[in-house]
Motif scaffolding. Sequence first.
Motif, PDB file in Angstrom:
ATOM      1  N   SER A  11      26.891  30.614  22.246  1.00  0.00           N
ATOM      2  CA  SER A  11      28.068  29.740  22.223  1.00  0.00           C
ATOM      3  C   SER A  11      28.013  28.665  23.299  1.00  0.00           C
ATOM      4  O   SER A  11      28.518  27.552  23.116  1.00  0.00           O
ATOM      5  CB  SER A  11      29.349  30.562  22.362  1.00  0.00           C
ATOM      6  OG  SER A  11      29.338  31.286  23.597  1.00  0.00           O
ATOM      7  N   THR A  12      27.386  28.969  24.453  1.00  0.00           N
ATOM      8  CA  THR A  12      27.334  27.987  25.537  1.00  0.00           C
ATOM      9  C   THR A  12      26.325  26.877  25.249  1.00  0.00           C
ATOM     10  O   THR A  12      26.281  25.877  25.988  1.00  0.00           O
ATOM     11  CB  THR A  12      26.978  28.666  26.879  1.00  0.00           C
ATOM     12  OG1 THR A  12      25.710  29.332  26.741  1.00  0.00           O
ATOM     13  CG2 THR A  12      28.038  29.671  27.273  1.00  0.00           C
ATOM     14  N   SER A  13      25.546  27.047  24.215  1.00  0.00           N
ATOM     15  CA  SER A  13      24.597  25.999  23.837  1.00  0.00           C
ATOM     16  C   SER A  13      25.132  25.137  22.698  1.00  0.00           C
ATOM     17  O   SER A  13      24.395  24.353  22.093  1.00  0.00           O
ATOM     18  CB  SER A  13      23.248  26.619  23.424  1.00  0.00           C
ATOM     19  OG  SER A  13      22.609  27.201  24.535  1.00  0.00           O
ATOM     20  N   MET A  14      26.421  25.293  22.404  1.00  0.00           N
ATOM     21  CA  MET A  14      27.105  24.406  21.465  1.00  0.00           C
ATOM     22  C   MET A  14      27.860  23.348  22.260  1.00  0.00           C
ATOM     23  O   MET A  14      28.190  23.547  23.433  1.00  0.00           O
ATOM     24  CB  MET A  14      28.082  25.183  20.579  1.00  0.00           C
ATOM     25  CG  MET A  14      27.445  26.267  19.731  1.00  0.00           C
ATOM     26  SD  MET A  14      26.324  25.622  18.459  1.00  0.00           S
ATOM     27  CE  MET A  14      27.493  24.802  17.356  1.00  0.00           C
ATOM     28  N   THR A  15      28.126  22.229  21.631  1.00  0.00           N
ATOM     29  CA  THR A  15      28.854  21.163  22.307  1.00  0.00           C
ATOM     30  C   THR A  15      29.738  20.440  21.309  1.00  0.00           C
ATOM     31  O   THR A  15      29.661  20.684  20.100  1.00  0.00           O
ATOM     32  CB  THR A  15      27.874  20.181  22.982  1.00  0.00           C
ATOM     33  OG1 THR A  15      28.601  19.277  23.813  1.00  0.00           O
ATOM     34  CG2 THR A  15      27.071  19.396  21.947  1.00  0.00           C
ATOM     35  N   ALA A  16      30.589  19.563  21.806  1.00  0.00           N
ATOM     36  CA  ALA A  16      31.529  18.851  20.942  1.00  0.00           C
ATOM     37  C   ALA A  16      30.798  17.911  19.993  1.00  0.00           C
ATOM     38  O   ALA A  16      29.693  17.439  20.282  1.00  0.00           O
ATOM     39  CB  ALA A  16      32.528  18.068  21.789  1.00  0.00           C
ATOM     40  N   TYR A  17      31.432  17.625  18.879  1.00  0.00           N
ATOM     41  CA  TYR A  17      30.816  16.795  17.835  1.00  0.00           C
ATOM     42  C   TYR A  17      30.434  15.415  18.358  1.00  0.00           C
ATOM     43  O   TYR A  17      29.446  14.814  17.908  1.00  0.00           O
ATOM     44  CB  TYR A  17      31.762  16.652  16.641  1.00  0.00           C
ATOM     45  CG  TYR A  17      32.934  15.725  16.896  1.00  0.00           C
ATOM     46  CD1 TYR A  17      32.891  14.387  16.524  1.00  0.00           C
ATOM     47  CD2 TYR A  17      34.083  16.184  17.532  1.00  0.00           C
ATOM     48  CE1 TYR A  17      33.953  13.533  16.760  1.00  0.00           C
ATOM     49  CE2 TYR A  17      35.151  15.343  17.786  1.00  0.00           C
ATOM     50  CZ  TYR A  17      35.084  14.024  17.398  1.00  0.00           C
ATOM     51  OH  TYR A  17      36.137  13.181  17.655  1.00  0.00           O
ATOM     52  N   ASP A  18      31.215  14.888  19.322  1.00  0.00           N
ATOM     53  CA  ASP A  18      30.944  13.537  19.803  1.00  0.00           C
ATOM     54  C   ASP A  18      30.003  13.506  21.001  1.00  0.00           C
ATOM     55  O   ASP A  18      29.745  12.446  21.572  1.00  0.00           O
ATOM     56  CB  ASP A  18      32.244  12.816  20.137  1.00  0.00           C
ATOM     57  CG  ASP A  18      33.117  13.558  21.134  1.00  0.00           C
ATOM     58  OD1 ASP A  18      32.735  14.678  21.544  1.00  0.00           O
ATOM     59  OD2 ASP A  18      34.188  13.039  21.508  1.00  0.00           O
ATOM     60  N   SER A  21      33.310  18.933  13.839  1.00  0.00           N
ATOM     61  CA  SER A  21      32.898  20.298  14.160  1.00  0.00           C
ATOM     62  C   SER A  21      31.859  20.261  15.275  1.00  0.00           C
ATOM     63  O   SER A  21      31.131  19.284  15.440  1.00  0.00           O
ATOM     64  CB  SER A  21      32.322  20.993  12.924  1.00  0.00           C
ATOM     65  OG  SER A  21      31.158  20.321  12.472  1.00  0.00           O
ATOM     66  N   ASP A  22      31.797  21.337  16.061  1.00  0.00           N
ATOM     67  CA  ASP A  22      30.835  21.397  17.159  1.00  0.00           C
ATOM     68  C   ASP A  22      29.412  21.308  16.633  1.00  0.00           C
ATOM     69  O   ASP A  22      29.115  21.692  15.502  1.00  0.00           O
ATOM     70  CB  ASP A  22      31.008  22.695  17.954  1.00  0.00           C
ATOM     71  CG  ASP A  22      32.263  22.686  18.825  1.00  0.00           C
ATOM     72  OD1 ASP A  22      32.897  21.612  18.939  1.00  0.00           O
ATOM     73  OD2 ASP A  22      32.609  23.743  19.373  1.00  0.00           O
ATOM     74  N   ARG A  23      28.531  20.827  17.491  1.00  0.00           N
ATOM     75  CA  ARG A  23      27.118  20.734  17.148  1.00  0.00           C
ATOM     76  C   ARG A  23      26.287  21.506  18.166  1.00  0.00           C
ATOM     77  O   ARG A  23      26.727  21.753  19.291  1.00  0.00           O
ATOM     78  CB  ARG A  23      26.658  19.284  17.099  1.00  0.00           C
ATOM     79  CG  ARG A  23      26.615  18.581  18.443  1.00  0.00           C
ATOM     80  CD  ARG A  23      25.920  17.233  18.343  1.00  0.00           C
ATOM     81  NE  ARG A  23      26.803  16.185  17.838  1.00  0.00           N
ATOM     82  CZ  ARG A  23      26.373  15.063  17.296  1.00  0.00           C
ATOM     83  NH1 ARG A  23      25.068  14.847  17.173  1.00  0.00           N
ATOM     84  NH2 ARG A  23      27.225  14.136  16.873  1.00  0.00           N
TER      85      ARG A  23
END
Length: 829
Positions: free
Chosen positions: A184-191, A91-93
Amino acid sequence: MFREVEKSFRKLSLLLLMVAVAFLLWGCGGGGGSSYDTPAETNNEAVGGSATNVVIEPETLKTWMDDGLVGNETGFGEKVVIVDFRSPAESDRIKGACRLEAADLTATRFEGVGDAAPLVATGAQMDAAIQRLGIDENTTIVFTTGGSAYLATRAYWTFRYWGFPKERLKFLNGGNAAFAAEYSTSMTAYDDAPTPTASTYSVRNLDSINDDLRASIGELIEIIKTDLTTSTADIVFDARGDSYYNGTKATSGLVGGDIVVVDGHPEGGQYLSQAELFTDGKFKTAAEIETLFTDKGWDAGKKVTVYCTSGYSATPLFFAIDAILDADVQLHDGSWSQTGKYSSNSAAGGELGATSPWAIDRYLDAATYTYNQGLYPGPLKIETLDAASAVAPQPAPFTADVPADDSDVVQSQVEAADGDYADGTGTVSFVAPSATTDTPTVLISQAELQAMIDAGLVNNDADPATESVVILDVTSSADYVAKRHIPGAQLWNYVGQAIVRTEGPAPAVNLVLDGASMDARIQAAGIDENTTIVITSSATATYFPSRAYFLFRYWGFPKERIKVLNGYNGAWPQAELTVEAPTITPSTLSVADLDTGAQLDTRVSLAELMDAVRDGRGIAVDMRGDKSATKSTAGVFSLPVDAPVTDDYVVFEGTPKGGTSFSWKNFNVDYDGGDFTFEDAATIEAGLNAAGVDGSEVAYSYCRTGYIASTGFFVLDAILDWPVMTYDGSWSQWGKMSTVTTDMGGELPDGSTWATDSATYMDVINYNEDHIKVVEPLNADADALLLAPADANQVEDADYEYQTTPPADSGSSSDDAPTAGSGDLGGNC
């Protein structure tokens, strides 16, 4: 009373210790400056009328991100570390957030009279986590999660218990979902994980543990044995769910069983669901929350104790009292999965004596308590046979019934293919070893392997015609480096020692490698007809290297060309282990070239074992020990591919006709203690004799997947020189040979001759569809039973001792805590 006196005494002792240490360090020019100061840049306004400012809204966190405080390593200003606890995989972080998992902040620990889980993390665990995330005395920690809010509040409680002050702890209201909805733009991929510089900060640098925020099992018993219905000092809240509170549903066991002994609640105990504290995923206002508690009889003069099943879903209640109302509260982290086993009702699975002070039975509400033994059917999910994926399925196992031998067995697809691939007509012979003939047995000592290294035999490829030794470290690629290996040893990855192949009517997992796969591995390892193979391992299981031994024996390698280091890497001087990998020159040897051919008599197929069992030839031995009870054999397929089932089981468990069992761990000196040195032959023989195995007939070694079975094969073949065959299909194959007509989850067609769940093949049959949830054992310690509940607080005693041990310097941990440069710190989080 004892609980409060003891904890007050601890704090007084700690205060005196700190004063003494402060004078010492002051005189030495060091120490004392690692405690938390009141933050300035993260001193936010309170939310929703809270009595503290622990709760923050997404807007506040975004401001700190924009101000460069998240992950700030400039040395100027404050630093914010976002701790994302147990978010769903992939999940995004939130950008810059570090993730922690259950293993980081919880542990199975001994407390009261037995083990319990998931209890609070140990000091060493905490130090590992905070140092890896770069947390120090200038850090404000923000807790969040992509899962249920109780995950983040459990993390909050853990840090509070270990001494972190409220002023430095924050809780993101609404978690990742609320933040993503606004930013939302301050979220990123889990990895996309940050790589913080590791700190050397330790919980030992904090003032003290807050042990008054935690209730041990002994402390809970001391509370509930008072009259909670009239108490003005204590109130207890159950957050499991009203069905558990009312005794109409069984609480799950968490350390080896299905359910606890008894459910219900203490007399006078209250129920409050953690869900009632939230509206649309965020905490309600302080006024609303206070009403929820006061309606249950709470007032500020009462200390609140909260529990649930596992110490998770009760933590929102803890957080509400501690961080929002700023009142007195503690979490019983063992919760009912621990408490519900403290019963003296032997008829219901209780293990305590009738007069034991640890027994809770007498303190339970008489109108609601229920003993769970035998009340809850628990039919298990049954794994698919996946017959549709079979390649050229075999119609029947036999052509007739010839009791004297296996001439009536139809050769399996696996052995037919392998026999054709390596049929023994090759022209390459194994050269009789000369340089290693002084090690006549398969098992060798550290000194014998050292002699081979000193003689220059290891990876000796200067002359292809000369004798060479290869050392195979059968482990994972990660452990080959992390745990280090014997100089000259190459990685023989335990992943890939088995493949899915069709045998009989359906595919089976973990079957023997086919010829092409074996060729690829031996050629990459530089093995040829002049090679002596030494097998060792840095893994913590004997079945991985034993599987390698079985593979070489099956594919025609003679015993005199295979050696196994007794004790594996544990027998080697640990200081001499290395991370350097040798350079290996590949070989061109194929098992098809060998004049030995595939040794099919080292392996028993499904049809061959069926025939042997019905005719009474040989003895089937479950090397797992007795696994005839339901819920003993989990499934092995990862199906369906798009959403694999992970909690399924075979159709039935049991014991084959005339079969027996023996635990593979008993082959070693101290398996559970990590000493994998094999017992001497006489000791092993005596143990097997007691299980009915004496070497007079062939033993068919099986387990769940054929790996533990390989250990049985190795011991009987290499140490005892007894007749033995590995059943690599094992119970994950045998236990699914059932027809649809049994209505127990079997998928074979009606009348199939492949079905093994009958008196023809079985002495004991237990269908997993008939599983009844079993009570989890307490396994009470005899010495601990002699203690009074008020006197036994092993977890907090251990944590107090850890926390009060002075750090090695003003900003680092010592002893068993991780330290900078240990290899356990820093990196992705």
